[in-house]
Write a protein that holds these residues in place. Structure first.
Motif, mmCIF file in Angstrom:
data_model
loop_
_atom_site.group_PDB
_atom_site.id
_atom_site.type_symbol
_atom_site.label_atom_id
_atom_site.label_comp_id
_atom_site.label_asym_id
_atom_site.label_seq_id
_atom_site.Cartn_x
_atom_site.Cartn_y
_atom_site.Cartn_z
ATOM 1 N N SER A 76 67.751 68.577 29.739
ATOM 2 C CA SER A 76 69.097 68.082 30.030
ATOM 3 C C SER A 76 69.092 67.161 31.246
ATOM 4 C CB SER A 76 70.039 69.268 30.259
ATOM 5 O OG SER A 76 71.317 68.824 30.618
ATOM 6 N N ARG A 77 68.362 67.555 32.289
ATOM 7 C CA ARG A 77 68.286 66.725 33.495
ATOM 8 C C ARG A 77 67.608 65.389 33.194
ATOM 9 N NH1 ARG A 77 69.730 69.089 38.559
ATOM 10 N NH2 ARG A 77 70.767 71.062 38.044
ATOM 11 N N LEU A 78 66.523 65.420 32.420
ATOM 12 C CA LEU A 78 65.827 64.180 32.075
ATOM 13 C C LEU A 78 66.735 63.217 31.320
ATOM 14 C CD1 LEU A 78 62.279 65.328 30.856
ATOM 15 C CD2 LEU A 78 62.736 63.674 32.673
ATOM 16 N N LEU A 79 67.519 63.759 30.405
ATOM 17 C CA LEU A 79 68.347 62.917 29.550
ATOM 18 C C LEU A 79 69.641 62.470 30.221
ATOM 19 C CD1 LEU A 79 67.908 64.888 26.198
ATOM 20 C CD2 LEU A 79 66.785 62.759 26.857
ATOM 21 N N SER A 80 70.062 63.187 31.271
ATOM 22 C CA SER A 80 71.340 62.864 31.908
ATOM 23 C C SER A 80 71.238 61.711 32.905
ATOM 24 C CB SER A 80 71.903 64.098 32.617
ATOM 25 O OG SER A 80 71.070 64.481 33.699
ATOM 26 N N VAL A 81 70.012 61.379 33.321
ATOM 27 C CA VAL A 81 69.818 60.268 34.256
ATOM 28 C C VAL A 81 69.605 58.982 33.462
ATOM 29 C CG1 VAL A 81 68.359 59.326 36.101
ATOM 30 C CG2 VAL A 81 68.863 61.781 36.033
ATOM 31 N N ALA A 131 66.688 57.219 30.326
ATOM 32 C CA ALA A 131 65.875 58.208 29.624
ATOM 33 C C ALA A 131 65.190 57.628 28.398
ATOM 34 C CB ALA A 131 66.735 59.401 29.225
ATOM 35 N N SER A 132 65.805 56.641 27.753
ATOM 36 C CA SER A 132 65.204 56.062 26.542
ATOM 37 C C SER A 132 63.899 55.347 26.842
ATOM 38 C CB SER A 132 66.179 55.085 25.874
ATOM 39 O OG SER A 132 66.490 54.008 26.747
ATOM 40 N N GLU A 133 63.665 55.008 28.112
ATOM 41 C CA GLU A 133 62.406 54.368 28.502
ATOM 42 C C GLU A 133 61.291 55.387 28.728
ATOM 43 O OE1 GLU A 133 61.806 51.061 28.605
ATOM 44 O OE2 GLU A 133 63.806 50.952 27.714
ATOM 45 N N THR A 134 61.662 56.659 28.789
ATOM 46 C CA THR A 134 60.684 57.709 29.098
ATOM 47 C C THR A 134 60.517 58.715 27.975
ATOM 48 O OG1 THR A 134 61.194 57.558 31.466
ATOM 49 C CG2 THR A 134 60.103 59.563 30.713
ATOM 50 N N VAL A 135 61.619 59.203 27.436
ATOM 51 C CA VAL A 135 61.585 60.320 26.503
ATOM 52 C C VAL A 135 61.450 59.809 25.066
ATOM 53 C CG1 VAL A 135 62.757 62.373 25.660
ATOM 54 C CG2 VAL A 135 63.004 61.698 28.069
ATOM 55 N N HIS A 170 61.657 57.358 35.099
ATOM 56 C CA HIS A 170 62.212 56.414 34.127
ATOM 57 C C HIS A 170 61.781 54.974 34.405
ATOM 58 C CE1 HIS A 170 64.252 59.642 32.344
ATOM 59 N NE2 HIS A 170 65.473 59.495 32.829
ATOM 60 N N ARG A 171 61.508 54.663 35.664
ATOM 61 C CA ARG A 171 61.058 53.298 36.002
ATOM 62 C C ARG A 171 59.557 53.116 35.834
ATOM 63 N NH1 ARG A 171 64.898 53.819 40.455
ATOM 64 N NH2 ARG A 171 63.187 54.429 41.820
ATOM 65 N N SER A 172 58.835 54.204 35.607
ATOM 66 C CA SER A 172 57.379 54.154 35.491
ATOM 67 C C SER A 172 56.982 53.816 34.057
ATOM 68 C CB SER A 172 56.782 55.506 35.875
ATOM 69 O OG SER A 172 56.937 56.441 34.812
ATOM 70 N N THR A 207 66.296 65.779 42.607
ATOM 71 C CA THR A 207 65.984 65.811 41.171
ATOM 72 C C THR A 207 66.262 64.461 40.523
ATOM 73 O OG1 THR A 207 66.528 68.162 41.077
ATOM 74 C CG2 THR A 207 66.493 66.954 38.986
ATOM 75 N N GLN A 208 67.428 63.896 40.800
ATOM 76 C CA GLN A 208 67.775 62.610 40.203
ATOM 77 C C GLN A 208 66.862 61.490 40.694
ATOM 78 O OE1 GLN A 208 71.934 61.652 40.442
ATOM 79 N NE2 GLN A 208 72.590 63.645 39.634
ATOM 80 N N HIS A 209 66.469 61.536 41.965
ATOM 81 C CA HIS A 209 65.565 60.510 42.495
ATOM 82 C C HIS A 209 64.199 60.596 41.815
ATOM 83 C CE1 HIS A 209 62.929 58.579 45.619
ATOM 84 N NE2 HIS A 209 63.880 57.666 45.491
ATOM 85 N N LEU A 210 63.708 61.811 41.622
ATOM 86 C CA LEU A 210 62.424 61.988 40.938
ATOM 87 C C LEU A 210 62.507 61.454 39.512
ATOM 88 C CD1 LEU A 210 60.265 65.234 40.975
ATOM 89 C CD2 LEU A 210 60.696 64.014 38.860
#
Length: 386
Positions: free
Chosen positions: A33-38, A41-45, A14-16, A6-9
């Motif tokens: 929660s998972r999206l924001l915890s890695v 996240a500010s680059e994606t969400v 986030h790098r895309s 999950t974290q790798h995905l």
């Protein structure tokens, strides 16, 4: 859920260049929660919303859905989220607007709660980009998991759908029980449809073989509608309008509507497929007749009595008679006209002569009598099976 996968995905996401707005209700908060915890996240969400109450969801959608947990509701949530992502990214000073890497996510779920549910435990997830509409639905075996395990299944499904549309190869293993199956589907846009969604063109042709058609080929007579579905009443109206005007009738579907959710590519494909190759159907983002006249000046519009009544209602003009009259004056200046067919209005079958319209609108209308046209059929009744 497998935390390392999950974290790798999510790190890949986030790098895309992809950026998203997500809206979840009834379940799906674990994915957020998972999206924001890695980190990153500010680059994606761009935005993550949880309109948990029915009133909050209705505010977000701008309408009351027939069913709060359904494929249609998830689709509408994803489309609203996509347009929201585009608006937020446009206002983001750190980045230039990149329309082609925006995602809208809608998750509509009904999961285990304190009180036993009468219906199935289920989830519908829609993901919208400028190129693809994607859907995934799953019915969970009732009372076989606690709420945390159900949330983990929903989170894996949601993150996997995002990975699918963004081209990330990793997938999170899903804790499915025997008999459970994810129902997945997607609809891809033609280039002109993507350009229309992104506001890079005002109009596109719905028919695949007519993708290069220009407005120079517009017949001059336009029949706007949702056509969900196209039925014999519509076809009969088009036939009569052609005889009255002496011109072929073009159809028009606005992917945005004053009273309905925006159409995604599933909706567009389904509705476009109803028209024969000889029938020209235009797609626009023009929900009002004032906006339509700016694309199709001097058009003669084919409408029902129910539609011409709505054009005259102040509620569509911020409850202002002055704004309504200004709009009607602009319609007059654009030299547009209306061929008005009898229709059911507030449970009564009415013709143009039965209506009281503002004079500047009435003078632009030509009536079709009930002796020439009498069909009570409606798309709403056909959808409901009435």
């Amino acid at each position: 859920m497998n935390d390392s996968i999950t974290q790798h995905l999510i790190r890949q996401l986030h790098r895309s260049p992809w950026r998203l707005a997500a809206v979840v209700t009834g379940g799906g908060s674990e994915a957020l929660s998972r999206l924001l915890s890695v980190p990153g996240a500010s680059e994606t969400v761009l935005e993550a919303l949880i309109p948990y109450s029915s009133a909050s969801l209705e505010d977000f959608l701008h309408y009351k859905p027939a069913h709060y947990c359904s494929r249609a509701t998830a689709q509408a949530m994803a489309m609203r989220a996509f347009f929201r992502a585009r608006d937020l990214e446009k206002r983001n000073s750190k980045h230039e607007l990149d329309d082609t890497h925006l995602i809208g996510v809608g998750c509509s779920a009904s999961l285990r709660s304190l009180r036993p549910k009468k219906g199935q435990h289920r989830v519908h997830i829609a993901v919208q980009t400028a190129q693809v509409s994607s859907l995934a639905s799953l019915v969970l075996t009732k009372d076989s998991r606690d709420r945390e395990r159900e949330e983990n299944v929903v989170a894996a499904l949601l993150l996997n759908r995002i990975a699918d549309v963004t081209g990330i190869s990793d997938r999170i293993p899903m804790d499915l029980l025997p008999g459970e199956r994810v129902d997945e589907s997607s609809a891809s846009a033609w280039p002109t449809w993507s350009e229309l969604i992104l506001g890079k063109r005002k109009v596109a042709c719905a028919i695949k073989t007519e993708q290069d058609a220009s407005l120079d080929s517009f017949s001059g007579v336009l029949f706007p509608g949702a056509f969900n579905p196209l039925h014999e009443g519509h076809q009969r109206m088009a036939e009569l309008a052609e005889k009255i005007t002496g011109h072929p009738v073009d159809f028009e579907i606005s992917i945005e509507n004053v009273d309905k959710p925006p159409l995604d590519f599933f909706d567009i494909q389904k509705r476009a497929s109803q028209f024969a190759p000889a029938q020209r159907c235009w797609l626009t983002r023009a929900p009002t007749f004032l906006e339509k006249t700016k694309i199709f000046p001097e058009a003669t519009f084919v409408v029902g009595a129910d539609t011409i009544v709505r054009i005259a209602e102040p509620r569509y003009y911020n409850d202002s008679i002055e704004q309504r009259d200004a709009a009607l004056e602009e319609l007059r200046q654009q030299n547009c006209r209306f061929v008005v067919f009898p229709r059911v209005v507030k449970e009564h079958f009415l013709s143009l002569e039965d209506l009281t319209l503002p004079p500047m609108l009435a003078e632009r209308c030509e009536a079709v009598s009930s002796s020439e046209f009498r069909m009570d059929i409606s798309s709403t009744e056909l959808r409901s099976g009435a």
